[in-house]
Design a protein around this motif. Structure first.
Motif, PDB file in Angstrom:
ATOM      1  N   ILE A  86      31.918  39.599  53.680  1.00  0.00           N
ATOM      2  CA  ILE A  86      33.488  40.212  53.168  1.00  0.00           C
ATOM      3  C   ILE A  86      33.530  39.351  52.129  1.00  0.00           C
ATOM      4  CG2 ILE A  86      35.685  40.729  53.537  1.00  0.00           C
ATOM      5  CD1 ILE A  86      34.800  41.336  56.574  1.00  0.00           C
ATOM      6  N   HIS A  87      33.826  39.762  50.794  1.00  0.00           N
ATOM      7  CA  HIS A  87      34.076  39.093  49.714  1.00  0.00           C
ATOM      8  C   HIS A  87      35.626  39.215  49.328  1.00  0.00           C
ATOM      9  CE1 HIS A  87      30.063  38.456  49.069  1.00  0.00           C
ATOM     10  NE2 HIS A  87      29.963  39.572  48.970  1.00  0.00           N
ATOM     11  N   ILE A  88      36.446  38.423  49.278  1.00  0.00           N
ATOM     12  CA  ILE A  88      37.839  38.528  49.178  1.00  0.00           C
ATOM     13  C   ILE A  88      38.286  37.965  47.956  1.00  0.00           C
ATOM     14  CG2 ILE A  88      40.348  38.167  50.233  1.00  0.00           C
ATOM     15  CD1 ILE A  88      38.924  37.893  52.895  1.00  0.00           C
ATOM     16  N   ARG A  89      39.049  38.587  46.861  1.00  0.00           N
ATOM     17  CA  ARG A  89      39.326  38.282  45.602  1.00  0.00           C
ATOM     18  C   ARG A  89      40.424  37.101  45.752  1.00  0.00           C
ATOM     19  NH1 ARG A  89      43.446  39.578  41.982  1.00  0.00           N
ATOM     20  NH2 ARG A  89      44.049  41.108  43.279  1.00  0.00           N
ATOM     21  N   ILE A  90      40.230  35.898  44.901  1.00  0.00           N
ATOM     22  CA  ILE A  90      41.078  35.070  44.862  1.00  0.00           C
ATOM     23  C   ILE A  90      42.123  35.398  43.484  1.00  0.00           C
ATOM     24  CG2 ILE A  90      41.655  32.524  44.464  1.00  0.00           C
ATOM     25  CD1 ILE A  90      38.954  32.044  45.738  1.00  0.00           C
ATOM     26  N   PRO A  91      43.215  35.731  43.700  1.00  0.00           N
ATOM     27  CA  PRO A  91      43.972  35.888  42.429  1.00  0.00           C
ATOM     28  C   PRO A  91      44.067  35.180  41.285  1.00  0.00           C
ATOM     29  CG  PRO A  91      45.097  36.668  44.458  1.00  0.00           C
ATOM     30  CD  PRO A  91      43.930  35.636  44.809  1.00  0.00           C
ATOM     31  N   GLY A  92      43.936  35.425  40.223  1.00  0.00           N
ATOM     32  CA  GLY A  92      44.233  34.447  39.074  1.00  0.00           C
ATOM     33  C   GLY A  92      45.480  33.644  38.922  1.00  0.00           C
ATOM     34  N   TRP A  93      46.535  34.269  39.453  1.00  0.00           N
ATOM     35  CA  TRP A  93      47.731  33.802  39.500  1.00  0.00           C
ATOM     36  C   TRP A  93      47.550  32.319  40.414  1.00  0.00           C
ATOM     37  CZ3 TRP A  93      49.615  34.718  44.382  1.00  0.00           C
ATOM     38  CH2 TRP A  93      49.408  35.893  45.018  1.00  0.00           C
ATOM     39  N   LEU A  94      46.660  32.403  41.290  1.00  0.00           N
ATOM     40  CA  LEU A  94      46.453  31.125  42.075  1.00  0.00           C
ATOM     41  C   LEU A  94      45.344  30.353  41.518  1.00  0.00           C
ATOM     42  CD1 LEU A  94      46.929  32.675  45.880  1.00  0.00           C
ATOM     43  CD2 LEU A  94      48.458  31.055  44.525  1.00  0.00           C
ATOM     44  N   LYS A  95      44.921  30.414  40.186  1.00  0.00           N
ATOM     45  CA  LYS A  95      44.043  29.926  39.583  1.00  0.00           C
ATOM     46  C   LYS A  95      44.430  29.420  38.320  1.00  0.00           C
ATOM     47  CE  LYS A  95      39.742  31.846  41.204  1.00  0.00           C
ATOM     48  NZ  LYS A  95      38.535  32.800  41.002  1.00  0.00           N
ATOM     49  N   ASN A  96      45.720  29.328  37.994  1.00  0.00           N
ATOM     50  CA  ASN A  96      46.575  29.006  36.918  1.00  0.00           C
ATOM     51  C   ASN A  96      46.083  29.821  35.731  1.00  0.00           C
ATOM     52  OD1 ASN A  96      48.328  26.732  37.913  1.00  0.00           O
ATOM     53  ND2 ASN A  96      46.382  26.025  38.426  1.00  0.00           N
ATOM     54  N   LYS A  97      45.536  30.929  35.721  1.00  0.00           N
ATOM     55  CA  LYS A  97      45.265  31.872  34.673  1.00  0.00           C
ATOM     56  C   LYS A  97      46.019  33.331  35.094  1.00  0.00           C
ATOM     57  CE  LYS A  97      40.842  29.565  34.278  1.00  0.00           C
ATOM     58  NZ  LYS A  97      39.336  30.026  34.126  1.00  0.00           N
ATOM     59  N   PRO A  98      46.957  33.431  34.001  1.00  0.00           N
ATOM     60  CA  PRO A  98      47.334  34.943  34.048  1.00  0.00           C
ATOM     61  C   PRO A  98      46.439  36.063  33.928  1.00  0.00           C
ATOM     62  CG  PRO A  98      48.754  33.581  32.648  1.00  0.00           C
ATOM     63  CD  PRO A  98      47.431  32.851  33.064  1.00  0.00           C
ATOM     64  N   ILE A  99      45.391  35.752  32.885  1.00  0.00           N
ATOM     65  CA  ILE A  99      44.520  36.695  32.759  1.00  0.00           C
ATOM     66  C   ILE A  99      43.039  35.957  32.575  1.00  0.00           C
ATOM     67  CG2 ILE A  99      43.241  38.209  31.168  1.00  0.00           C
ATOM     68  CD1 ILE A  99      46.091  39.395  30.347  1.00  0.00           C
ATOM     69  N   ILE A 100      42.272  36.334  33.861  1.00  0.00           N
ATOM     70  CA  ILE A 100      40.705  35.511  34.019  1.00  0.00           C
ATOM     71  C   ILE A 100      39.802  36.071  32.770  1.00  0.00           C
ATOM     72  CG2 ILE A 100      38.816  35.113  35.374  1.00  0.00           C
ATOM     73  CD1 ILE A 100      40.831  35.315  37.664  1.00  0.00           C
ATOM     74  N   GLY A 101      38.953  35.506  32.271  1.00  0.00           N
ATOM     75  CA  GLY A 101      37.993  35.598  31.434  1.00  0.00           C
ATOM     76  C   GLY A 101      38.568  35.855  29.753  1.00  0.00           C
ATOM     77  N   GLY A 102      37.638  35.330  29.024  1.00  0.00           N
ATOM     78  CA  GLY A 102      37.979  35.290  27.298  1.00  0.00           C
ATOM     79  C   GLY A 102      39.020  33.956  27.320  1.00  0.00           C
ATOM     80  N   GLU A 103      39.454  34.183  25.907  1.00  0.00           N
ATOM     81  CA  GLU A 103      40.182  33.086  25.738  1.00  0.00           C
ATOM     82  C   GLU A 103      41.785  33.679  25.466  1.00  0.00           C
ATOM     83  OE1 GLU A 103      39.619  30.039  25.033  1.00  0.00           O
ATOM     84  OE2 GLU A 103      37.737  30.106  25.590  1.00  0.00           O
ATOM     85  N   SER A 104      42.256  33.830  26.789  1.00  0.00           N
ATOM     86  CA  SER A 104      43.480  34.784  26.740  1.00  0.00           C
ATOM     87  C   SER A 104      44.669  34.019  25.837  1.00  0.00           C
ATOM     88  CB  SER A 104      43.868  34.670  28.183  1.00  0.00           C
ATOM     89  OG  SER A 104      45.246  35.176  28.496  1.00  0.00           O
ATOM     90  N   ILE A 105      45.661  34.903  25.616  1.00  0.00           N
ATOM     91  CA  ILE A 105      46.652  34.495  24.771  1.00  0.00           C
ATOM     92  C   ILE A 105      47.790  34.042  25.464  1.00  0.00           C
ATOM     93  CG2 ILE A 105      45.992  35.847  22.670  1.00  0.00           C
ATOM     94  CD1 ILE A 105      47.937  37.943  23.454  1.00  0.00           C
ATOM     95  N   TYR A 106      47.699  34.107  26.967  1.00  0.00           N
ATOM     96  CA  TYR A 106      48.916  33.911  28.021  1.00  0.00           C
ATOM     97  C   TYR A 106      48.385  32.450  28.650  1.00  0.00           C
ATOM     98  CZ  TYR A 106      50.063  38.644  26.733  1.00  0.00           C
ATOM     99  OH  TYR A 106      50.516  39.882  26.046  1.00  0.00           O
ATOM    100  N   HIS A 107      49.310  31.668  28.933  1.00  0.00           N
ATOM    101  CA  HIS A 107      49.166  30.631  29.878  1.00  0.00           C
ATOM    102  C   HIS A 107      50.299  30.296  30.460  1.00  0.00           C
ATOM    103  CE1 HIS A 107      50.943  28.632  26.235  1.00  0.00           C
ATOM    104  NE2 HIS A 107      51.431  27.837  27.140  1.00  0.00           N
ATOM    105  N   TYR A 108      50.001  29.595  31.763  1.00  0.00           N
ATOM    106  CA  TYR A 108      51.261  29.344  32.707  1.00  0.00           C
ATOM    107  C   TYR A 108      51.879  27.975  32.028  1.00  0.00           C
ATOM    108  CZ  TYR A 108      50.075  32.668  36.362  1.00  0.00           C
ATOM    109  OH  TYR A 108      49.773  33.926  36.680  1.00  0.00           O
ATOM    110  N   THR A 109      53.150  27.821  32.268  1.00  0.00           N
ATOM    111  CA  THR A 109      53.759  26.556  31.595  1.00  0.00           C
ATOM    112  C   THR A 109      53.320  25.133  32.374  1.00  0.00           C
ATOM    113  OG1 THR A 109      55.922  27.104  32.539  1.00  0.00           O
ATOM    114  CG2 THR A 109      55.435  28.001  30.376  1.00  0.00           C
TER     115      THR A 109
END
Length: 681
Positions: free
Chosen positions: A510-533
């Protein structure tokens, strides 16, 4: 008689697909979630019935009666109005999977005046309405299979009406014949799958056969002006296993950008006079369209079709193009709501880093389409970045399209409002009622009941838990039937329990996704224009049968591979901290500003709760933010509150609400991005 293409337009369907990730059918997932059951029930009891009544009042039903020769009435609506009926029937089909949708609320007042009185269940009432419409479709369809009421009825005398071409298929670029046909086929396939009734499917097959006889090498060689027929044809192939439909879908894609066979589509913007060769994605062959350009929904429907064909045809290699197009989008063309950022100018995808707030167009249809594109990309690749972005779209960019009571909708979803700017089709500074049944409204009626299919996925014996929504999944593997019951408090609180029921003890992952908001990444993948402060160290707390387990926090998924037995429980506690998001400095409109989110929810401030100028307020990084659930506000929402500064550093309290719940109390000011004197990257 079946007609098959030859040469490059007769690709070989894929053979063995056993190792592919597959979508779990809607019939195998039952929503058991207060939040989403409420949305689905409102869609069933309020939105769809009201839309059906509006179809009657707007004359959309009468168009089919006229097309059948039983009336001489002129056409009502626009060239694409037929598609609205087909999409709502698709939504009705999906509602048949929801067992909680059994009671009719205020049936005499609320529902389907044009189709009769109340029934024992709402599904029965809606299915009766759908069956009535399908009979109209059957009667109107030409003997050769053609069906498009705009062409089959008398020209409307209204001054705003589009001029009808002299004959069928005369203006493929603008008349939406193939677009409507695609939605008809999708609706027919869905209705057949859920009810077993074949009448609508037979209409679809006749229409698809007519299109196949009309288009292709040596026939009419031109792609559709608005992509959609490709999706319908692929689904019709999946039901009938008739390869001519798959071949035709492939042909329509490959014909784009082929200037040898047709005059390439160029759209002129009426306001500016600018000619846009990207508008209909006919400027290049699809395999070369690594930059997402032009009309947003058209582009996304094209990419969805390419992703679907990648899984169906051995010779297709669209994946590199799709991955580069997705990267192009997330690196400067995606709103913080998760939807593709678009502008009013020809409803086009914004240029890179062109992300306005007040003037943002951000059509609901494109948010839904981008969610589906991400879903298809996950099925192709298994990459967690796709379901992660789907969560952001699901709770923000898409859900904001419909009001809490289900009685009004938003075509556009701006990130700011002054209470005066008419952001919705130049008609209103708030949500629209159903007087005008636009594409976004009918898209919502089919999207909301389809949400269960995005929760899980399967690869052989493996199960992916991609979204955290209370539900029960039933699936078969090599050793029998297994059920997973997921209980959650999302999106308000991060507690989830998954309980296993198995016919026999068996081992599977069973594979359970770890959300990006718990990885300090609003959007995972690529060079996102958004970041947590700031950087958070919060992690999921994991227990299996009460025992705390360690796992790799940096992994895409928590993978649990053991011999599962009935009664086994997986408990997950997702910390939901209040997070602040800032933009790259290239986003001029958001320099020095932050947005707030908590868990999967994006927040905004409305003037209804904050009696001060939202444009002048400022947050300071040292001030504490608080959260609480207010059951009396907006049908019950988790809020964020704290203090801010206005008028030369005067301190006042503010209240923020989930973005999806804004514009439910009339027109007023709203801000997602607020001043915080926050340095950009």
């Amino acid at each position: 008689m079946l007609i098959f293409f030859s040469g490059c337009y007769s690709p070989k369907p894929k053979g063995n697909k056993t190792l592919e990730i597959i979508e779990v059918p809607l019939s195998k997932v039952e929503i058991k979630d207060d939040f989403w059951n409420g949305k689905i029930t409102t869609n069933s009891n309020v939105t769809i019935p009201a839309v059906l009544n509006r179809f009657d009042e707007n004359g959309y039903k009468d168009n089919y009666i006229s097309a059948a020769g039983k009336s001489s009435s002129a056409h009502r609506g626009l060239p694409w109005s037929d598609s609205e009926l087909y999409k709502v029937i698709e939504g009705i089909a999906y509602l048949n999977y929801h067992s909680d949708n059994k009671t009719l609320v205020n049936a005499g007042d609320t529902l389907i005046k044009s189709f009769g009185a109340a029934y024992q269940s709402n599904n029965d009432a809606l299915q009766k309405a759908a069956d009535s419409l399908i009979k109209l479709f059957e009667a109107a369809q030409d003997s050769n299979g053609y069906l498009h009421t705009f062409h089959m009825t008398r020209q409307s005398p209204e001054p705003w009406a589009r001029k009808k071409p002299d004959h069928n298929w005369a203006d493929i670029e603008n008349m939406h014949e193939l677009y409507c046909a695609g939605h008809l086929i999708e609706g027919a396939v869905a209705y057949y799958k859920t009810t077993g009734k074949k009448a609508f499917l037979e209409v679809a097959i006749k229409l698809a056969n007519h299109i196949n006889q009309t288009f292709g090498p040596g026939k009419l060689e031109i792609p559709p002006g608005h992509q959609e027929i490709e999706l319908g044809l692929i689904q019709l192939y999946q039901v009938t296993q008739n390869p001519q439909y798959l071949n035709l879908a492939h042909y329509f894609l490959e014909e784009r950008g082929n200037g040898k066979n047709h005059t390439l589509f160029i759209k002129t913007d009426k306001e500016s006079g600018i000619k846009d060769r990207h508008y209909a994605q006919d400027h290049l062959p699809v395999s070369e369209q690594i930059e997402a350009k032009g009309h947003a929904v058209r582009a996304l429907y094209m990419y969805i079709a390419m992703a679907k064909l990648q899984r169906e045809i051995d010779s297709v290699n669209y994946l590199p193009t799709l991955e580069m197009a997705w990267k192009d989008l997330v690196e400067g063309k995606v709103s913080i709501t998760g939807g593709v950022a678009s502008v009013k100018r020809l409803e086009s995808i914004a240029e890179t880093n062109e992300l306005p707030n007040l003037e943002a167009y951000n059509e609901t249809c494109n948010a839904i389409a981008f969610l589906v594109f991400n879903h298809e990309m996950f099925l192709l690749t298994g990459d967690v970045k796709y379901p992660d972005l789907m969560e952001r779209i699901l709770y923000n960019g898409a859900l904001s399209g419909i009001s809490l009571d289900g009685k009004s909708f938003s075509y556009s979803n701006p990130l700011a409002s002054d209470g005066k700017h008419k952001f919705n089709l130049n008609k209103s500074a708030e949500r629209l009622d159903f007087e005008f049944v636009a594409c976004c409204l009918s898209s919502l009626t089919r999207f909301i009941p389809s949400v269960p299919k995005y929760i899980y996925a399967q690869r052989g014996n493996e199960i992916f838990v991609n979204q955290f929504i209370g539900s029960e999944l039933s699936f078969k593997n090599e050793k029998g039937t297994v059920k997973l019951k997921q209980e959650t408090e999302f999106p308000w609180n991060g507690h989830a329990v998954i309980t296993v029921t198995a016919e026999t003890s068996q081992e599977f992952p069973i594979h359970i996704r770890i959300p990006g908001w718990l990885k300090n990444k609003p959007i995972i993948g690529g060079e996102s224009i958004y970041h947590y402060t700031d950087s958070s160290q919060a992690k999921i707390e994991l227990r299996v049968n009460g025992k705390v387990l360690n796992y790799n926090h940096e992994a895409a998924f928590i993978t649990l591979n053991k011999k599962w037995e009935t009664g086994d429980k997986i408990e997950l506690i997702f910390p939901m901290e209040i997070r602040k998001i800032a933009c790259d400095e290239k986003i001029v409109s958001n320099r020095g500003k932050i947005a707030m989110e908590r868990g999967p929810l994006l927040y905004c401030l409305e003037g209804h709760d904050n009696p001060f100028n939202l444009l002048q307020m400022e947050l300071k990084p040292e001030d504490q933010l608080n959260t609480s659930f207010n059951k009396k506000l907006l049908k019950g929402v988790q809020t964020i509150s704290g203090k801010c500064y206005v008028d030369d550093n005067k301190t006042v309290n503010f209240l923020a609400i989930p973005y999806f719940s804004w514009s439910n109390r009339g027109a007023g000011s709203m801000q997602v991005w607020v001043n915080a004197n926050q340095p950009s990257l």
